[in-house]
Enzyme design. Structure first.
Site: not given
Ligand SMILES: Cc1cc2nc3c(=O)[nH]c(=O)nc-3n(C[C@H](O)[C@H](O)[C@H](O)COP(=O)(O)O)c2cc1C
Ligand SMILES: Cc1cc2nc3c(=O)[nH]c(=O)nc-3n(C[C@H](O)[C@H](O)[C@H](O)COP(=O)(O)OP(=O)(O)OC[C@H]3O[C@@H](n4cnc5c(N)ncnc54)[C@H](O)[C@@H]3O)c2cc1C
Ligand SMILES: Cc1cc2nc3c(=O)[nH]c(=O)nc-3n(C[C@H](O)[C@H](O)[C@H](O)COP(=O)(O)OP(=O)(O)OC[C@H]3O[C@@H](n4cnc5c(N)ncnc54)[C@H](O)[C@@H]3O)c2cc1C
Ligand SMILES: Cc1cc2nc3c(=O)[nH]c(=O)nc-3n(C[C@H](O)[C@H](O)[C@H](O)COP(=O)(O)O)c2cc1C
Ligand code: FES
Ligand code: FES
Lengths: 261, 309, 309, 261
Positions: B76-77, B131, B134, B169, B221
């Protein structure tokens, strides 16, 4: 959010017509879509394919005790191939209706609807509900591929077809038909949905003819309701619009076509 | 079990009191208002907002997402409205009664710290999640969470910028998650969230190009769940501060496995997309499981995985 | 395309001449005889045998495997017949006409080197693959493939023990795969195989124990493919020696993506279990794809992923 | 390796009877098994659930142009729940027959077959083909759970049943029945298949009675044909036997029961 397959039928070539029985369907406006699970839900969880697929709401039908939502779709990749296996009585997950619809065509004016590929499905209800003069232009690779032709014909609207191999209507692109229609003058409103290059070409033609143009974008989606930011479309003024929330319908002039994937 | 006492689901996540251990993960739940039509936020333990930077960010050109086996990639960036607009516009729109954890992001420890400052003392912000995935600009793109020294600098800088509960995180793209967890603990973090996404790549064979415009993306996922469980287990044996488990959680059973491995709470991420009610169903399902298994307090499950000899 | 010239599928993998780029992965194809009833080995490019140690090894107590989303965990514990029995009994039983790569494993560089020596000069052994995912005894269980210094020692020791083509199979559980790849190249390896399994854990909620007796296991299957593609791409940009791509490959499309990312050949692993004909189908499918896409030489595809700007 | 579902029916409680049409079925011996895909194969690949499931071959039936293979199975977890969705005409992947069968019961002797849970399915054909005197002992949690009772009864063999809740046959464990049967003397051969604790108890009872005992183990499997080494069972003499290749049938005395998961 669970819906039951009421009917599922061939709709020519790779196309399928799916009717889903939905309990609390609120109705929809032309251009809105739903997120459909990639295949019917079985008796146990399956984590693959994972994401739902965006599909335009084609039509809706009132039935005793609820509504039936009709989807017209093309078997394209894995998710739609698995969806095609669903039989009456099977259940799918459905989230919708979602997104911003097409603005209503101006009551007295002339509307040109340009559909290509799966984009055709987004236009049917717009044609059906339009008050003024409607011209529908449909394009496909071949007659086999072409979606919804008979349904549009049954509406009694003016209808013109182009196909790349000439097996349906004129040989050529649907934008060739649009170019001719725009020459007839009258500053119509144009509503386009289809592959990006087709929409971009349609937008350019229409803009040269000073016609207001609405496009319905088909970006890949994960959520469909504005939380993943995955469907972002670059805007001409900078920044992004979310296809699922700010669209799928956009003013063609607002899109940064150069950077749209 | 209707006659028995209700299950106590409250947990403490490094000073953040949660009514139940199920939060939603950053970037997968927007700013919390988008779920309005689908989910009553009061059913979940808390919600972590999309990561915030000092200035608003537009994010990457499309394509930003692609599906993979039992997972998805995203790049997403870090599109976000910026910390000030979040405080001004997004927070007030949130329904009452759900603890909000703000996620913080930057390119230098100083910019992270500044965002932390602006969030400190703001009503409704119950805690911060840093987070650390980065890329650090001055170190040639290596992530803060991938280098113990950079990570220590980051935790130190953010720790001194706020007295809010501070979660770090971590990136899973490291040789030793235990080492990274210890760095966080040593520098005064109140807790650890893990995992963020696994760095990955998908190819579009038809165009012979990467499927994402950014080339690399983050894998999330169910596919990554076993890796996340492993890291939570390893980190929980390395540090005493609480851990928030993340990665592929879609059901109560998934969440319970994380609790057993040592997570005090969990976050539901990608599953929100496939089912907007997922987090609430996970929370309810934990209660049902506890009732069926004679567990009176959810917190008692934490770290009780029974390991042979 | 019947009238056109046949597709040239030959590739060179660090001195191992393969008729096509599809091998089977170590530990997923036994000693090559078990597939007799299902698969004509002459349809594939080559086969990598189960990792061999100096002495026979019994392996871990059950449970050794468990299914996960789009993948599986294993902790077999390197059960094998030992290098001498392999040379004496297994190699002669193999059908002619398929190049055999022997996989080598040990607890110290010296024991790895000794296994390499015993395999060198043996007819039918076309090359060696060093499994660097073994925990190094003297360094407290860290894998050779997780520490650049240990890895350099291992590559040096095995390189001086053999003149056979030498592939180093790397662990994906590292912060920088590019760094590890460079170590291999610097120490004279002829090629790199990656990835081995991702370290992971699964819990049996009913017993509240790890699903595997060994607690930790290795994640394989489609779930890990995007991580493997990323690592192959990163390694291929870091070194000039050829790369053999591994991880979740089940179809020709999967294999082609690895070739585009810079792999000169690929190995099919877990997919052999779900479909014993998988490797041959991948090999045939690559030919079909090349024919349909006007590619005359498979080797021309290697590393041609087109990356935006 | 593709097989078509010819019939699929309830078989009491969570149990299902599946008949698969297989083109080149070579026949099987009692105790052999097949690897079945976890659910029917759809029109596109699905990577989850990933692994096939081991299932005993229950019976085989000659039909015009091939064979039908019958599987009797219990809906237990994800894979079997999805398998239960398969309808006639659907296709599943089948690999088999695999593994070493039971040795033939001695022609003149007495054979006691002890089945518990899903293990019952492995014993039917052994009972059907046995030449000498056969006593079948079946155990289950409840009458609902019990597999195959009527099929065994139709064979005309001696049959005794135990259930934990007493809803079928005697209340208690099937090994209680075995203990009594062994007291009748005559040094029979014992053939057991079921949960590990049940097989272990059966093996101990039989060994005390100096009866030769064969067990069919139910370890988790990935491949089913000896290449993953995932199904290893620890042997009393040290080392491991592969359940899929060296078994599933083993001499009970050869197993290291202490370390069998
Ligand atoms: C589309 C998308 C956007 C994400 N944006 C962020 C973010 O902005 N900050 C962050 O700490 N993690 C972000 N994540 C990571 C999630 O918070 C999570 O750590 C990661 O997806 C693993 O969990 P899941 O398998 O349940 O999705 C993002 C994940 C996805 C799929
Ligand atoms: C708002 C909207 C409305 C749509 N309406 C219709 C419709 O009414 N009828 C119809 O046939 N199709 C429609 N589409 C396109 C449809 O979503 C895709 O054809 C479908 O997702 C393909 O899935 P697949 O699994 O078969 O393909 P795969 O290529 O296997 O899918 C892999 C991934 O790519 C995504 N993807 C692939 N093609 C497209 C595409 N063209 N657009 C968006 N995502 C894509 C999938 O959603 C999935 O996440 C619409 C798309 C959008 C965005
Ligand atoms: C040689 C052999 C013959 C068998 N014959 C029959 C039969 O005829 N009828 C029948 O109903 N069952 C039989 N079983 C047991 C059957 O394989 C399991 O019930 C089935 O695998 C459960 O799958 P699931 O997806 O429903 O369960 P899940 O628990 O969701 O499965 C998850 C994983 O665990 C494995 N697993 C779970 N339970 C078992 C088990 N009891 N044995 C082996 N692996 C297991 C699965 O194969 C899968 O890999 C047999 C097992 C073996 C080894
Ligand atoms: C059951 C099992 C056993 C394995 N044994 C070995 C081994 O002995 N040596 C080795 O180098 N890799 C071993 N591997 C790793 C595979 O060779 C391969 O690197 C990994 O599984 C990823 O590929 P895949 O996803 O195609 O399976 C094993 C994998 C599995 C699943
Ligand atoms: S699809 Fe998730 S924000 Fe649009
Ligand atoms: S199941 Fe793979 S070796 Fe037995």
């Amino acid at each position: 959010m669970d819906a039951e397959v009421a009917a599922h039928a061939d709709a020519g070539g790779p196309n399928r017509r799916l009717r889903l029985r939905v309990a609390d369907w609120p109705g929809f406006a032309p251009g809105q879509f739903a997120m459909l699970s990639a295949g019917a839900r079985g008796s146990a969880q399956r984590d693959d394919p994972l994401l739902p697929r965006p599909m335009a709401v084609y039509r809706e039908h009132a039935v005793p005790g609820g509504s039936e939502v009709e989807i017209l779709y093309k078997v394209h990749g894995r998710g739609t191939a698995l969806l095609a296996d669903a039989r009456p009585g099977d259940r799918v997950r459905l989230l919708g209706p979602l997104g911003r619809p097409f603005p209503d065509p101006p009551a007295g004016g002339r509307a040109i609807l340009v559909g290509g590929g799966t984009g055709i499905a987004s236009l049917y209800e717009l044609a059906a509900r339009a008050q003024g003069e409607v011209l529908v232009l449909l394009g496909a690779r071949s007659a086999d591929d072409l979606m919804g032709r008979d349904d549009f014909a049954a509406l009694g609207v003016s209808l013109d077809v182009a196909s790349e191999d000439g097996s349906a209507g004129r040989r050529g692109l649907v934008t060739d038909l649009l170019a001719e229609a725009l020459e007839e003058g009258g500053a119509p409103s144009v509503y386009a949905c289809g592959p990006t290059p087709m929409m971009r070409a349609a937008a350019e033609l229409a803009s040269r003819a000073s016609a207001a143009t609405w496009v319905s974008l088909e970006n890949p989606m994960a959520c469909g309701f504005g939380v993943c930011l995955g469907c972002a479309a670059p805007l001409a003024g900078g920044g992004f619009g979310l296809v699922c929330r700010d669209g799928p319908v956009f003013d063609a002039a607002a899109i940064d076509w150069e950077n749209l994937a | 079990m209707s006659a028995s006492a209700p299950i106590n689901t409250a947990v403490d996540l490094g000073g953040i009191a949660l009514r139940n251990p199920v939060l939603t993960a950053s970037g997968t739940f927007g700013y919390g208002t988008e779920f309005g039509p689908f989910l009553d936020l009061r059913r979940i333990g808390g919600f972590v907002a999309k990561s915030l930077t000092l200035e608003p960010r537009h994010g990457n050109l499309p394509a930003r997402i692609v599906e993979t086996p039992a997972g998805m990639l995203n790049a997403i960036g870090l599109e976000n409205v910026g910390v000030d607009a979040f405080v001004r516009e997004k927070l007030p729109a949130l329904p009452d009664g759900v603890p909000v954890v703000a996620s913080v992001f930057g390119s230098e420890p100083a910019s992270y710290a500044e965002v932390c400052k602006r969030l400190t003392g703001v009503p409704r912000v119950a805690g911060l999640e840093i987070n650390a995935s980065c890329p650090h600009v001055k170190s040639g793109g290596i992530e803060f969470g991938q280098d113990p020294t950079l990570l220590a600098d980051l935790v130190r800088a953010t720790r001194s910028a706020t007295n809010l509960p501070l979660l770090i995180k971590l990136s899973p793209n490291v040789t030793s998650i235990a080492e990274m967890a210890r760095v966080c603990e040593d520098q005064g973090a109140d807790g650890i969230s893990l995992i963020n996404t696994l760095q990955a790549l998908e190819v579009d064979l038809a165009t012979r190009r990467p499927a994402l415009r950014n080339v690399l993306g983050g894998l999330s996922g169910p596919a990554i769940r076993p890796v996340a469980l492993r890291m939570v287990w390893q980190a929980s044996r390395a540090v005493a501060i609480p851990i928030c488990g993340i990665g592929g959680i879609a059901t109560a059973e998934d969440a319970l496995k994380f609790l057993l491995c040592g997570a005090s709470a969990v976050q539901v991420g990608t599953a929100n997309y496939t089912n907007p009610m997922a987090a609430a169903e996970v929370a309810d399902g934990i209660v049902a499981w506890c009732a069926a298994n004679g567990v009176a307090r959810v917190a008692d499950l934490v770290g009780t995985l029974e390991v042979p000899e």
